[in-house]
Write an enzyme that holds these catalytic residues in place. Structure first.
Site, PDB file in Angstrom:
ATOM      1  N   LYS A 114      32.249  51.719 -57.672  1.00  6.82           N
ATOM      2  CA  LYS A 114      32.412  51.823 -59.125  1.00  6.82           C
ATOM      3  C   LYS A 114      33.350  52.985 -59.461  1.00  6.82           C
ATOM      4  CE  LYS A 114      29.043  48.759 -59.764  1.00  6.82           C
ATOM      5  NZ  LYS A 114      28.608  48.553 -58.372  1.00  6.82           N
ATOM      6  N   LYS A 149      25.942  50.096 -65.411  1.00  5.81           N
ATOM      7  CA  LYS A 149      26.040  49.747 -63.998  1.00  5.81           C
ATOM      8  C   LYS A 149      25.523  50.890 -63.126  1.00  5.81           C
ATOM      9  CE  LYS A 149      30.262  46.929 -64.402  1.00  5.81           C
ATOM     10  NZ  LYS A 149      31.660  46.802 -63.918  1.00  5.81           N
ATOM     11  N   ARG A 199      37.728  37.673 -58.533  1.00  4.22           N
ATOM     12  CA  ARG A 199      37.706  38.449 -57.293  1.00  4.22           C
ATOM     13  C   ARG A 199      39.035  38.222 -56.568  1.00  4.22           C
ATOM     14  NH1 ARG A 199      34.116  40.392 -53.596  1.00  4.22           N
ATOM     15  NH2 ARG A 199      33.429  41.550 -55.445  1.00  4.22           N
ATOM     16  N   ARG A 213      35.015  33.612 -60.904  1.00  6.83           N
ATOM     17  CA  ARG A 213      33.563  33.427 -60.883  1.00  6.83           C
ATOM     18  C   ARG A 213      33.063  33.386 -62.318  1.00  6.83           C
ATOM     19  NH1 ARG A 213      32.438  38.701 -57.449  1.00  6.83           N
ATOM     20  NH2 ARG A 213      33.789  39.431 -59.129  1.00  6.83           N
ATOM     21  N   ARG A 221      26.520  38.170 -66.104  1.00  6.82           N
ATOM     22  CA  ARG A 221      26.981  38.574 -64.771  1.00  6.82           C
ATOM     23  C   ARG A 221      27.551  37.360 -64.055  1.00  6.82           C
ATOM     24  NH1 ARG A 221      21.619  40.946 -62.314  1.00  6.82           N
ATOM     25  NH2 ARG A 221      20.930  38.987 -63.247  1.00  6.82           N
ATOM     26  N   ASP A 261      37.787  43.430 -58.581  1.00  2.00           N
ATOM     27  CA  ASP A 261      37.299  42.545 -59.631  1.00  2.00           C
ATOM     28  C   ASP A 261      38.089  42.819 -60.908  1.00  2.00           C
ATOM     29  OD1 ASP A 261      35.439  41.618 -57.829  1.00  2.00           O
ATOM     30  OD2 ASP A 261      33.849  42.955 -58.544  1.00  2.00           O
ATOM     31  N   GLU A 269      36.097  46.780 -60.641  1.00  2.00           N
ATOM     32  CA  GLU A 269      35.573  47.455 -59.452  1.00  2.00           C
ATOM     33  C   GLU A 269      36.559  47.305 -58.306  1.00  2.00           C
ATOM     34  OE1 GLU A 269      31.683  46.172 -58.307  1.00  2.00           O
ATOM     35  OE2 GLU A 269      30.842  46.412 -60.321  1.00  2.00           O
ATOM     36  N   ASN A 271      35.930  46.942 -54.355  1.00  2.00           N
ATOM     37  CA  ASN A 271      34.896  46.766 -53.339  1.00  2.00           C
ATOM     38  C   ASN A 271      35.488  46.992 -51.953  1.00  2.00           C
ATOM     39  OD1 ASN A 271      32.490  45.511 -54.996  1.00  2.00           O
ATOM     40  ND2 ASN A 271      34.366  44.555 -55.737  1.00  2.00           N
TER      41      ASN A 271
END
Length: 301
Positions: A114, A149, A199, A213, A221, A261, A269, A271
């Site tokens: 994050k 978050k 993503r 997504r 979410r 993301d 984000e 990842n």
């Protein structure tokens, strides 16, 4: 692992608990209790994947020096807890002996998934990280609809949507900050998330594929782990600009395999521990992303 096998590589596996170092060894040789495995081919179908049973065969584990392996891929889901951090320290010893560790252990420690995105806060929705309830509540008052978050979460777990006028907002903020002792991220809610959260998978800074997504009905979410529906997609110009801006830092810090993301053209984000989406990109987009990743890794040796 299957792509490495297709490229002629022998695949071995271990868990972080199977790493060790002999302090009496003058070289402080990091060791691993690893086992070679042979994987069956998992093929896409219209409904999902054809998963053989068994999908792998493993030989007996044996202790070997980590330096026996030219590449070690650290791929473990969060939490990034004490055990995870100690594993990166042990892997760093192997890195000093010439082993290529993906992603770089020091960067795995430094890049919270994050907080790492805040290096490019100008690409993000308005965001605040803190534990002071009054400050967090003031941010909500400024932006109305917000998302909270936890900094150590994964797969959408613990992510909460609220708004400035919600009854008990301060009580909620006390709960998620563990009574103002634990920082959280609060962001302005992006209504366009209903159209999807993209993503994008980057290999050595280059975007190789993406999957959109979409949240399940009644859910905000979009994570696949909480029922998000994947769909094929292309990158637009803004998303390519985001990737290009991130690429130099990812390359410089040894973050070879990363999933970012993006919601409505805003970075959400970065990842770095175990980004998912490879299977969905391959099945829905027809892109052999795993093989392309392995090709770049072996060419980079």
């Amino acid at each position: 692992m299957q792509a490495a096998q297709r490229a002629g590589q022998q695949v071995w596996v271990c868990t972080p608990a199977q790493l060790a170092v002999r302090g009496s060894d003058p070289a402080h040789e990091p060791m691993v209790l690893a086992q070679p495995i042979r994987l069956a081919e998992i093929r896409p179908t219209a409904e999902g994947w054809d998963l053989p049973d068994p999908w792998f065969e493993a030989e007996e584990p044996r202790w070997l020096p980590l330096s026996a392996f030219p590449r070690v891929w650290m791929r473990k889901d969060p939490p990034v807890d004490e055990a995870y951090l100690y594993a990166t320290h042990l892997l760093e010893l192997a890195e000093r002996q010439g082993v290529r560790v993906l992603n770089r252990p020091a960067s795995l420690r430094a890049w919270n998934e994050k907080l790492g995105a805040l290096r490019w806060s100008h690409l993000m929705a308005p965001s605040l990280v803190g534990s002071d309830v009054e400050q967090l509540a003031a941010f909500a008052a400024d932006h109305g609809d917000v998302v909270l978050k936890p900094l150590g979460g994964r797969a959408g777990q613990g992510v909460v949507r609220s708004h400035a006028g919600a009854p008990g907002l301060k009580a909620l903020l006390e709960l998620v900050t563990n009574q103002q002792t634990l920082p959280v991220m609060v962001q302005a809610f992006l209504p366009a998330v209903t159209a999807g959260d993209k993503r994008i998978l980057l290999v050595n800074g280059e975007p190789l594929g993406a999957v959109n997504r979409k949240p399940a009905p009644g859910e905000f979410r979009s994570n696949l782990a909480v029922g998000g529906e994947p769909e094929a997609c292309e990158l637009n110009d803004q998303e390519r600009r985001i990737c290009a801006e991130l690429a130099p830092a990812l390359q410089a810090e040894g973050l070879f395999f990363v999933g970012i993301d993006v919601i409505d053209g805003r970075l959400s984000e970065i990842n770095v521990t175990s980004p998912t989406g490879v299977r969905e990109v391959e099945r829905l987009g027809g892109i052999p992303l795993a093989d392309q990743t392995m090709e770049r890794l072996l060419a980079d040796a």
